[in-house]
Design a protein around this motif. Structure first.
Motif, PDB file in Angstrom:
ATOM      1  N   CYS A   1     -19.061 -10.880  -5.070  1.00 53.01           N
ATOM      2  CA  CYS A   1     -20.388 -10.390  -5.472  1.00 53.01           C
ATOM      3  C   CYS A   1     -20.282  -9.314  -6.546  1.00 53.01           C
ATOM      4  O   CYS A   1     -21.073  -9.293  -7.506  1.00 53.01           O
ATOM      5  N   ARG A   2     -19.321  -8.424  -6.413  1.00 49.16           N
ATOM      6  CA  ARG A   2     -19.161  -7.366  -7.411  1.00 49.16           C
ATOM      7  C   ARG A   2     -18.775  -7.943  -8.767  1.00 49.16           C
ATOM      8  O   ARG A   2     -19.312  -7.534  -9.805  1.00 49.16           O
ATOM      9  N   GLU A   3     -17.848  -8.911  -8.768  1.00 49.55           N
ATOM     10  CA  GLU A   3     -17.417  -9.501 -10.030  1.00 49.55           C
ATOM     11  C   GLU A   3     -18.513 -10.355 -10.662  1.00 49.55           C
ATOM     12  O   GLU A   3     -18.511 -10.569 -11.882  1.00 49.55           O
ATOM     13  N   LEU A   4     -19.432 -10.823  -9.846  1.00 50.37           N
ATOM     14  CA  LEU A   4     -20.572 -11.568 -10.377  1.00 50.37           C
ATOM     15  C   LEU A   4     -21.701 -10.634 -10.802  1.00 50.37           C
ATOM     16  O   LEU A   4     -22.740 -11.110 -11.285  1.00 50.37           O
ATOM     17  N   GLU A   5     -21.488  -9.329 -10.594  1.00 49.04           N
ATOM     18  CA  GLU A   5     -22.475  -8.311 -10.961  1.00 49.04           C
ATOM     19  C   GLU A   5     -23.797  -8.505 -10.225  1.00 49.04           C
ATOM     20  O   GLU A   5     -24.886  -8.283 -10.776  1.00 49.04           O
ATOM     21  N   LEU A   6     -23.696  -8.909  -8.980  1.00 50.27           N
ATOM     22  CA  LEU A   6     -24.887  -9.034  -8.143  1.00 50.27           C
ATOM     23  C   LEU A   6     -25.243  -7.672  -7.571  1.00 50.27           C
ATOM     24  O   LEU A   6     -24.366  -6.824  -7.343  1.00 50.27           O
ATOM     25  N   PRO A   7     -26.502  -7.422  -7.289  1.00 53.93           N
ATOM     26  CA  PRO A   7     -26.901  -6.116  -6.747  1.00 53.93           C
ATOM     27  C   PRO A   7     -26.318  -5.901  -5.351  1.00 53.93           C
ATOM     28  O   PRO A   7     -26.068  -6.866  -4.607  1.00 53.93           O
ATOM     29  N   PRO A   8     -26.068  -4.650  -4.963  1.00 49.66           N
ATOM     30  CA  PRO A   8     -25.516  -4.362  -3.630  1.00 49.66           C
ATOM     31  C   PRO A   8     -26.336  -4.963  -2.497  1.00 49.66           C
ATOM     32  O   PRO A   8     -25.807  -5.288  -1.438  1.00 49.66           O
ATOM     33  N   ALA A   9     -27.638  -5.126  -2.720  1.00 48.52           N
ATOM     34  CA  ALA A   9     -28.489  -5.686  -1.666  1.00 48.52           C
ATOM     35  C   ALA A   9     -28.058  -7.101  -1.278  1.00 48.52           C
ATOM     36  O   ALA A   9     -28.207  -7.503  -0.116  1.00 48.52           O
ATOM     37  N   THR A  10     -27.529  -7.847  -2.234  1.00 46.63           N
ATOM     38  CA  THR A  10     -27.109  -9.219  -1.935  1.00 46.63           C
ATOM     39  C   THR A  10     -25.956  -9.236  -0.947  1.00 46.63           C
ATOM     40  O   THR A  10     -26.000  -9.948   0.068  1.00 46.63           O
ATOM     41  N   ILE A  11     -24.920  -8.442  -1.214  1.00 45.83           N
ATOM     42  CA  ILE A  11     -23.770  -8.449  -0.311  1.00 45.83           C
ATOM     43  C   ILE A  11     -24.138  -7.852   1.046  1.00 45.83           C
ATOM     44  O   ILE A  11     -23.664  -8.301   2.086  1.00 45.83           O
ATOM     45  N   ARG A  12     -25.012  -6.824   1.041  1.00 46.60           N
ATOM     46  CA  ARG A  12     -25.445  -6.267   2.331  1.00 46.60           C
ATOM     47  C   ARG A  12     -26.168  -7.323   3.152  1.00 46.60           C
ATOM     48  O   ARG A  12     -25.980  -7.416   4.374  1.00 46.60           O
TER      49      ARG A  12
END
Length: 522
Positions: A134-145
């Motif tokens: 998720c971080r490498e895809l630059e997704l917002p923290p809300a997605t991984i949470r």
């Protein structure tokens, strides 16, 4: 083992197109159905036929979504062709040789919890893997949470029904991946992507946890809830929902089946199955290095080869698309411009004799002799009835006037089962002689073109004879689609090489007729 290759070869059908219907796809004529009266006639004069919007279902395997970089490549593939409107994903596979598949880690978590412990290190590795993606895809923290919260909820769930708990946890690999890909396409790539899950779409499956199958109503549910959806629909593979609302997974590799079910439901032009190899090979490359790639193969041919070891697709994935005559295109996410292999309903095989050769080991053979067996009504039925009592399935049953042999997969035999079977055959059938032989191999040569060429069996037998391989069984069905040979286990690989060389390799130059060409002997 996988019979696919990275060799670049020409193909008669390149079904990769951006914005135009595929050359290899079925042609859909007219609209999806003019309004009709009860007697079946149109109630108005229809306007000029409007071609249906092209539609592809693309399934991406675990190796294709193993890292953020590969997921970006998947997104490129999806956006390259507007017809790729339905996407099915697996759980992330191995990122490198030393890595573990997410599904295997989830199974370890489930085992730890069912043993009364904590999920432990496997869960931490899963959380770290998805976080990094998720971080490498630059997704917002809300997605991984969000996705990790769902994972933690399932991990902490009720373990009283072990199989159901294990399936719920296994399915999270695909579930999380589908949500992440949908978010990435929508939030980062600004594509009109949306996640739809089996529960929303009505993918109802049987309650056979770990080996579920779609129930009849699933097809109608999916057609109602998926067909005609705008934008790009991202769908998790591998699992469905039971009538009681529980998660149940298909057997391993079941995302192939999900893709096929979705393709049938939306009446796709093509079902693309993306993995990390270029296509299907004519033989196992561990037996025949550098084996040729198959450009086009029929459902019937792939079924025959899969029966003897070709592991191309999940064994249940053919039937849903075959019902609607939808071709399957096997593609390589690492070689996007290569057209891959096409599995079709029918093809013209005027020149080509064989399409491939396969082999499977570890069969055994019960040999039964009895004088005047041929006059004894019901002998075969009673013999197979004995095997049925032991819950054994048989593969082949060649016979003579006073003898019959029954071949079966010897892995079915447990303990002294062989001795029990022999004693019953003597006692109940009055056999003169009974014995069992182990470690037999079955070699199959397959091709729709066999029926159009004379002397194919002779060429096959001669190829085996030149390699000094003794044939113990030979069998050909009425369809003339394949010829099967029984040999010793140790002769299995040499037999495959001998047949391959005679029809596809250097040895074909010594034949009057090659696989689709004619050569002059020098």
């Amino acid at each position: 083992m996988s019979f696919r290759s990275d060799r670049d070869m020409d193909t008669p059908r390149n079904i990769e197109s951006a914005g135009e219907p595929d050359a290899g796809a079925r042609k859909k004529s007219g609209s999806r159905g003019a309004r009709r009266t009860r007697d079946g006639h149109p109630d108005i004069e229809p306007a000029a036929a409007v071609p249906a919007e092209p539609c592809k279902v693309a399934k991406f395997g675990g190796s294709s979504v193993a890292t953020a970089a590969r997921i970006k490549n998947v997104a490129d593939i999806i956006q390259k062709d507007p017809a790729r409107r339905f996407v099915v994903v697996s759980a992330p596979g191995k990122a490198d040789a030393g890595d573990e598949k997410i599904t295997d880690l989830l199974i370890q978590c489930a085992r730890n919890r069912l043993a009364g412990g904590e999920p432990g290190a496997p869960l931490e590795r899963i959380r770290a893997r998805y976080t990094d993606i998720c971080r490498e895809l630059e997704l917002p923290p809300a997605t991984i949470r969000r996705v990790l919260k769902e994972l933690d909820t399932v991990v902490a769930g009720d373990t009283s029904h072990g199989s159901a708990y294990k399936d719920a946890l296994k399915a999270m690999g695909e579930e999380m991946m589908a949500q992440i890909l949908a978010d990435y396409l929508r939030d980062v790539r600004k594509a009109p992507a949306q996640y739809v899950g089996p529960r929303d779409a009505g993918l109802v499956v049987s309650e056979e946890f770990g080996d579920a199958f779609p129930l009849p109503e699933a097809a109608k549910n999916l057609e109602t809830n998926l067909a005609g959806r705008p934008g790009i629909t991202i769908f998790p593979g591998f699992y469905g929902i039971t009538p009681k609302g529980q998660v149940a997974t298909f057997s391993r590799g079941g995302s192939d089946l999900t893709g096929a079910i979705v393709a049938e439901a939306v009446d796709a032009d093509v079902y693309e199955n993306w993995t990390d190899v270029d296509g299907i090979l004519r033989a196992d490359p561990s037996i025949v290095p550098g084996a040729e790639i198959i450009h086009e193969i029929t459902y019937r041919e792939i079924r025959e080869l899969a029966y003897m070891g070709f592991k191309v697709l999940h064994h249940d994935a053919i039937m849903p698309v075959r019902r609607k005559h939808i071709p399957i295109n096997l593609r390589n996410t690492n070689n996007v411009d290569f057209p891959g292999s096409l599995i079709v309903d029918s093809r013209i095989a005027l020149a080509e004799i064989l399409v491939g050769v396969a082999m499977k080991k570890s069969f055994c053979c019960f040999n039964v002799e009895k004088y005047l067996m041929n006059r004894e009504v019901g002998f075969g039925r009673r013999l197979l009835g004995i095997l049925e009592d032991f819950h054994l399935s048989f593969e082949h049953m060649p016979s003579g006037i006073d003898s019959v042999s029954v071949y079966l997969d010897q892995s079915q035999l447990q303990g002294d089962m062989s001795s029990q079977i022999i004693r019953r055959i003597y006692r109940e059938l009055g056999a003169d002689k009974v014995d069992v032989e182990h470690d037999k191999a079955m070699v199959i040569a397959v091709g729709e073109g066999m029926k159009r060429h004379m002397g194919v069996a002779a060429r096959l037998v001669n190829a085996l004879a030149r390699s000094k391989i003794n044939i113990e069984v030979i069998n050909q069905g009425a369809s003339e689609l394949s010829i099967l040979f029984g040999v010793r286990d140790e002769d299995g690989e040499p037999a495959v090489r001998a047949i391959y060389d005679a029809f596809f390799g250097a040895g074909r130059n010594g034949e009057a007729e090659t696989n689709g060409e004619r050569h002059h002997k020098r």
